[in-house]
Design an enzyme around this catalytic site. Structure first.
Site, mmCIF file in Angstrom:
data_model
loop_
_atom_site.group_PDB
_atom_site.id
_atom_site.type_symbol
_atom_site.label_atom_id
_atom_site.label_comp_id
_atom_site.label_asym_id
_atom_site.label_seq_id
_atom_site.Cartn_x
_atom_site.Cartn_y
_atom_site.Cartn_z
ATOM 1 N N ARG A 1 5.210 21.764 85.965
ATOM 2 C CA ARG A 1 4.933 20.409 86.433
ATOM 3 C C ARG A 1 5.419 20.221 87.880
ATOM 4 N NH1 ARG A 1 7.613 15.628 86.945
ATOM 5 N NH2 ARG A 1 6.365 13.743 86.704
ATOM 6 N N GLU B 1 -0.511 46.526 60.360
ATOM 7 C CA GLU B 1 -1.961 46.537 60.593
ATOM 8 C C GLU B 1 -2.289 46.005 61.989
ATOM 9 O OE1 GLU B 1 -4.255 45.751 56.487
ATOM 10 O OE2 GLU B 1 -2.627 44.333 56.867
ATOM 11 N N LYS C 1 0.091 6.424 73.062
ATOM 12 C CA LYS C 1 -0.983 6.300 74.057
ATOM 13 C C LYS C 1 -2.073 5.373 73.516
ATOM 14 C CE LYS C 1 -0.209 11.091 75.471
ATOM 15 N NZ LYS C 1 -0.728 12.471 75.413
ATOM 16 N N LYS D 1 7.288 13.619 70.634
ATOM 17 C CA LYS D 1 7.643 13.992 72.013
ATOM 18 C C LYS D 1 8.485 15.269 71.971
ATOM 19 C CE LYS D 1 9.376 12.148 76.362
ATOM 20 N NZ LYS D 1 10.205 13.316 76.684
#
Length: 347
Positions: free
Chosen positions: A140, A40, A292, A119
């Site tokens: 990065r 589909e 964090k 991580k």
């Protein structure tokens, strides 16, 4: 007397098809909950492609048909990030984590909550959106300057080519996260290249990085890479990392569901231990937990040291080791005549 069939409006029809395809791609690649069969989905995709072939003026940059392939580029252009993509300090034992908590509380007080995330062992990536459309994707690099890999990243179906903007965000913003190789897809690739008489790839992380930096986007597309996003820059209406993750999810990005908001460093240590036990149940590799300080006002107060934030730390797992036996060693000849020995070991 039969009614005359109403002519199809190409603009309306193509927009409808794009919306349907985006909805099904999000359900399949982001939510892992497909709503239609492959047949589909393929029928919708082919209908859109035929319509765009007949009406080239209707093709948009964020159309699902624009994910596929692209012209090979000779090199990657350099891209300067909106703000530096910083690295994290690492911790390998509980004492280091408790020391991190002590420093944070000494600076901002005892009202500290942590956002704990797995991580992912992958490649950090930055996506720039302009008025809701993906404009650029970059690696990065050195944290300040990366490489433009837009054509390749557009082939990863969990990366939205367009999103619904969130109130409070500027027209141009960055979303950052990780590109990784699911273990099943990595093993499938290794079986395929072994069948061709080529040496196996060593690990999913390096193979994901190499796949993103392919000259031919079709190679990237064939690798079945996946993503998790975790940063919004600027944060717009968000006041904490926890809100960022929820907002990214609402915007259509793939966000790791195994995240937790924790009120003490002992809970963080328990979370780390839990996923050390359960890490092999995941469909991807992890090498630790990222912790964090949750609130942005406290992050701002804590600031940075060198190229790392004071408000975040990576609580790493020790490298896994095991004994095995070398069953045989094969030598492969490269294009330049260099011999590469490859050891086959008992699983």
């Amino acid at each position: 007397m039969s009614k005359r069939k109403k002519p199809v409006d190409p603009v309306a029809k193509s927009n409808e098809l794009r919306e349907q395809i985006r909805k099904h791609e999000h359900a399949y690649y982001v939510l892992d909950r497909p709503e239609v069969s492959d047949a589909e989905y393929d029928a919708l995709f082919l209908e859109l492609r035929r319509m765009e072939d007949e009406h080239p003026e209707l093709v948009t940059a964020d159309s699902p048909t624009q994910r596929v392939g692209g012209e090979a580029s000779e090199q990657f252009a350099k891209v300067r990030h909106r703000s530096p993509m910083l690295s994290l300090q690492n911790a390998f034992d509980e004492d280091e984590i408790r020391a991190f908590d002590k420093r944070a509380r000494a600076a901002v007080g005892d009202d500290v909550k942590y956002c704990a995330e797995l991580k992912i062992d992958g490649l950090a990536i930055s996506l720039t959106y302009d008025k809701g459309r993906l404009r650029r994707a970059a690696t990065r690099g050195d944290g300040t300057v990366g490489e433009d890999v837009t054509a390749n990243i557009k082939t990863i179906r969990s990366v939205p080519l367009s999103i619904t903007p969130v109130a409070g965000l500027p027209d141009v913003f960055e979303v950052r996260g990780e590109v990784y190789f699911p273990i099943a897809a990595f093993e499938k690739l290794n079986r395929e290249i072994e069948a061709q008489g080529k040496p196996r790839f060593v690990n999913p992380r390096n193979t994901a990085a190499g796949s993103v930096r392919q000259i031919d986007p079709n190679v990237t597309k064939s690798r079945d890479l996946q993503t998790f996003m975790y940063t919004l820059d600027p944060g717009g209406p968000c006041r904490s990392q926890w809100e960022v993750l929820r907002t990214l999810e609402k915007m259509g990005f793939r966000v790791n569901k195994h995240r937790r908001r924790l009120g003490s460093i002992e809970e963080v240590i328990e979370y780390h231990a839990e996923w050390q036990r359960k890490r092999h149940e995941l469909e991807h590799e992890i090498d630790g937990v990222v912790i964090k300080v949750d609130r942005f006002d406290q992050q701002l107060e804590l600031g940075f040291v060198a190229r790392s934030p004071r408000w975040a730390i990576a609580f790493k797992y020790a490298p896994e080791q095991a004994e095995t036996e070398v069953e045989k060693i094969d030598c492969y000849v490269g294009r330049t005549g260099v011999l590469t020995p490859v050891a086959h070991v008992k699983p």
